[in-house]
Design a protein around this motif. Structure first.
Motif, PDB file in Angstrom:
ATOM      1  N   UNK A   4       0.841  -1.205   0.000  1.00 38.46           N
ATOM      2  CA  UNK A   4       0.000   0.000   0.000  1.00 38.46           C
ATOM      3  C   UNK A   4       0.872   1.249   0.000  1.00 38.46           C
ATOM      4  N   UNK A   5       1.862   1.280   0.877  1.00 37.42           N
ATOM      5  CA  UNK A   5       2.760   2.431   0.934  1.00 37.42           C
ATOM      6  C   UNK A   5       3.569   2.576  -0.349  1.00 37.42           C
ATOM      7  N   UNK A   6       3.978   1.442  -0.924  1.00 40.72           N
ATOM      8  CA  UNK A   6       4.728   1.498  -2.180  1.00 40.72           C
ATOM      9  C   UNK A   6       3.902   2.120  -3.295  1.00 40.72           C
ATOM     10  N   UNK A   7       2.619   1.758  -3.371  1.00 37.18           N
ATOM     11  CA  UNK A   7       1.774   2.320  -4.429  1.00 37.18           C
ATOM     12  C   UNK A   7       1.620   3.822  -4.254  1.00 37.18           C
ATOM     13  N   UNK A  18      -0.182  13.594  -3.831  1.00 42.22           N
ATOM     14  CA  UNK A  18      -0.767  12.407  -3.223  1.00 42.22           C
ATOM     15  C   UNK A  18      -1.914  11.889  -4.098  1.00 42.22           C
ATOM     16  N   UNK A  19      -2.180  10.600  -4.078  1.00 41.78           N
ATOM     17  CA  UNK A  19      -3.295  10.054  -4.868  1.00 41.78           C
ATOM     18  C   UNK A  19      -4.642  10.481  -4.295  1.00 41.78           C
ATOM     19  N   UNK A  20      -5.673  10.423  -5.127  1.00 38.61           N
ATOM     20  CA  UNK A  20      -7.042  10.692  -4.670  1.00 38.61           C
ATOM     21  C   UNK A  20      -7.544   9.567  -3.779  1.00 38.61           C
ATOM     22  N   UNK A  21      -6.973   8.381  -3.931  1.00 38.04           N
ATOM     23  CA  UNK A  21      -7.359   7.247  -3.112  1.00 38.04           C
ATOM     24  C   UNK A  21      -6.501   6.048  -3.460  1.00 38.04           C
ATOM     25  N   UNK A  22      -6.582   5.012  -2.621  1.00 33.12           N
ATOM     26  CA  UNK A  22      -5.896   3.754  -2.889  1.00 33.12           C
ATOM     27  C   UNK A  22      -6.913   2.632  -2.770  1.00 33.12           C
ATOM     28  N   UNK A  49      -5.091 -13.243   1.753  1.00 34.41           N
ATOM     29  CA  UNK A  49      -4.702 -11.948   2.329  1.00 34.41           C
ATOM     30  C   UNK A  49      -3.752 -11.124   1.451  1.00 34.41           C
ATOM     31  N   UNK A  50      -3.031 -11.755   0.540  1.00 33.10           N
ATOM     32  CA  UNK A  50      -2.091 -11.048  -0.326  1.00 33.10           C
ATOM     33  C   UNK A  50      -2.866 -10.200  -1.335  1.00 33.10           C
ATOM     34  N   UNK A  51      -2.504  -8.910  -1.432  1.00 31.80           N
ATOM     35  CA  UNK A  51      -3.307  -7.979  -2.212  1.00 31.80           C
ATOM     36  C   UNK A  51      -2.450  -7.179  -3.199  1.00 31.80           C
ATOM     37  N   UNK A  52      -3.136  -6.632  -4.208  1.00 32.10           N
ATOM     38  CA  UNK A  52      -2.539  -5.671  -5.132  1.00 32.10           C
ATOM     39  C   UNK A  52      -3.195  -4.322  -4.891  1.00 32.10           C
ATOM     40  N   UNK A  53      -2.383  -3.273  -4.822  1.00 32.73           N
ATOM     41  CA  UNK A  53      -2.872  -1.931  -4.502  1.00 32.73           C
ATOM     42  C   UNK A  53      -2.733  -1.014  -5.718  1.00 32.73           C
ATOM     43  N   UNK A  54      -3.746  -0.184  -5.932  1.00 29.19           N
ATOM     44  CA  UNK A  54      -3.738   0.786  -7.024  1.00 29.19           C
ATOM     45  C   UNK A  54      -3.979   2.169  -6.435  1.00 29.19           C
ATOM     46  N   UNK A 399     -12.229  -7.114  -2.998  1.00 30.94           N
ATOM     47  CA  UNK A 399     -11.803  -5.778  -3.406  1.00 30.94           C
ATOM     48  C   UNK A 399     -12.421  -4.703  -2.504  1.00 30.94           C
ATOM     49  N   UNK A 400     -11.665  -3.635  -2.302  1.00 28.86           N
ATOM     50  CA  UNK A 400     -12.130  -2.562  -1.423  1.00 28.86           C
ATOM     51  C   UNK A 400     -11.350  -1.286  -1.700  1.00 28.86           C
ATOM     52  N   UNK A 401     -11.878  -0.191  -1.148  1.00 26.39           N
ATOM     53  CA  UNK A 401     -11.101   1.065  -1.106  1.00 26.39           C
ATOM     54  C   UNK A 401     -10.408   1.126   0.240  1.00 26.39           C
ATOM     55  N   UNK A 402      -9.101   1.371   0.232  1.00 31.47           N
ATOM     56  CA  UNK A 402      -8.321   1.377   1.466  1.00 31.47           C
ATOM     57  C   UNK A 402      -8.141   2.777   2.046  1.00 31.47           C
ATOM     58  N   UNK A 403      -7.970   3.778   1.209  1.00 29.46           N
ATOM     59  CA  UNK A 403      -7.839   5.157   1.708  1.00 29.46           C
ATOM     60  C   UNK A 403      -8.616   6.095   0.803  1.00 29.46           C
TER      61      UNK A 403
END
Length: 403
Positions: A4-7, A18-22, A49-54, A399-403
């Protein structure tokens, strides 16, 4: 640093803000039901539990730019109205962009096509299809049969669905992910991976009818039974865009045509005697795997509901034998992982995913994780194989919105 931080960091490096969201989506493990999805059959996957973040944000123009940590941080940028000239990818050809970029760009293309327009370049809510920047980071192993591709598609589709205000539900987004994989990347996969990534829930597998897309949660009860699910990533990478997968799909379509049915979903175990008389040996064995695998999925669902996870071991073992002998999609590393796990006390084990590499799973006693892991690692070393990557998973959220 987390994915998440890397994305987020990669997005800021790309855009200076900063992104509009992750948004994120998980990989998946298929408990049972391999290659049945594109035959309109049944599958039983769960999200891991392993996820991909955008990390994503809107632009002021009509261009889309994507970048990822696993592709040398080199962005790929095109105009949104150019996507239709890039996709679909002709059968058997490489995508017009780097394969990793074809996944998110293909999702953007498919999402535009799937969204009713209220005018030129607008969604049904009136929002313009404006440009967007997307930075992707993933903790899903690539090429391991854990559907890193569907995780990219799910994270991207979730981000664009919110940013473009297209208001599509999770099943519709799964369809968009499948279209991107089939037509933008050129991989002839079914919809299981995308549905699992979008619909996953903790401690539950998704019993999916791939014809109707009816999805029901089935409690797995791994922890309460004192069990664990071990992933044994052979590190033998595979690609669904290559010929072996396509050849299996063509054999299934040929078998269905011989039997006079729309898909192998419509062939029962009782029909196999007639099928054997009508088909060459290879086509028949491909058909037999699909037909018996569908029945194994149904039997596994019933067994989980009535007797619990400890009772499904023999079904997992039979599934692997069918994939090894009838569908011929295993490799020596996968067979070694399965055999070593069973010899070390696993209740059941099988390869998972499309085959030709990737990972196997083992259902084991919770206090046996180290012993089984050590046994598999030792057998790999004795066989001259590279050391496997071994870890446990539990059914997780979709799938979800994280931030």
């Amino acid at each position: 640093m987390t994915a998440l931080q890397q994305s987020a960091e990669l997005f800021e490096q790309l855009t200076g803000r900063a992104p509009d969201g992750i948004w994120s989506a998980p990989g998946r493990v298929n408990l049972i039901g391999e290659h049945t999805d594109y035959n309109d059959g049944f599958v039983l996957p769960f999200a891991i539990p392993h996820r991909t973040y955008a990390a994503a944000g809107m632009r002021d123009d009509g261009r889309i730019r994507v970048v990822s940590t696993f592709a040398g941080d080199q962005p790929v940028e095109v105009a949104l109205d150019e996507l239709a000239t890039l996709f679909p990818t002709p059968t058997g050809e490489e995508p017009a962009v780097a394969e990793w970029a074809a996944y998110p760009l293909g999702v953007a293309w498919a999402l535009q096509l799937a969204t009713p327009s209220t005018g030129s370049g607008t969604t049904r809510s009136g929002t313009q299809f404006k440009g967007v920047d997307i930075a992707i980071a993933s903790e899903v192993p690539v090429g391991a049969g854990l559907s890193s591709s569907a995780a990219i598609e799910g994270a991207t589709a979730s981000a664009l669905n919110d940013l473009w205000d297209t208001a599509l539900d999770r099943t519709a987004l799964a369809r968009i992910g499948r279209r991107a994989e089939n037509e933008a990347v050129g991989a002839p996969t079914g919809i299981m991976d995308q549905m699992a990534s979008m619909l996953g829930e903790p401690d539950a597998a998704i019993f999916l009818d791939c014809r109707t897309l009816d999805a029901n949660l089935v409690q797995v009860g791994i922890a309460e039974a004192g069990l664990a699910i071990l992933i044994m990533d052979t590190r033998v990478q595979h690609s669904h865009a290559t010929g072996g997968y396509r050849e299996r799909r063509e054999a299934c379509e040929r078998g269905a045509a011989i039997m006079g049915v729309p898909a192998l979903r419509d062939v029962s175990v009782a029909d196999l005697g007639r099928a054997e008389k009508l088909m060459d040996d290879v086509t028949f064995r491909r058909v037999r795997h699909i037909v018996t695998e569908n029945q194994r999925v149904l039997d596994t669902v019933t067994t989980l509901r009535e007797r619990g996870a400890r009772a499904i071991g023999d079904l997992l073992v039979a599934s692997h034998a069918s994939m090894r002998d009838d569908f011929e999609i295993s490799v020596p590393e996968l067979d070694t992982a399965v055999d070593a796990a069973l010899a070390a006390g696993a209740i059941g084990a099988r390869m998972t995913g499309g085959g030709f590499g990737g990972a196997a799973i083992a259902l084991i006693e919770r206090d046996g994780v180290q012993a089984v892991s050590d046994a598999v690692t030792a057998d790999f070393a004795a066989s001259g194989f590279a050391a496997p990557h071994i870890f446990t998973v539990t059914p997780a959220a979709g799938a979800r919105r994280d931030t």
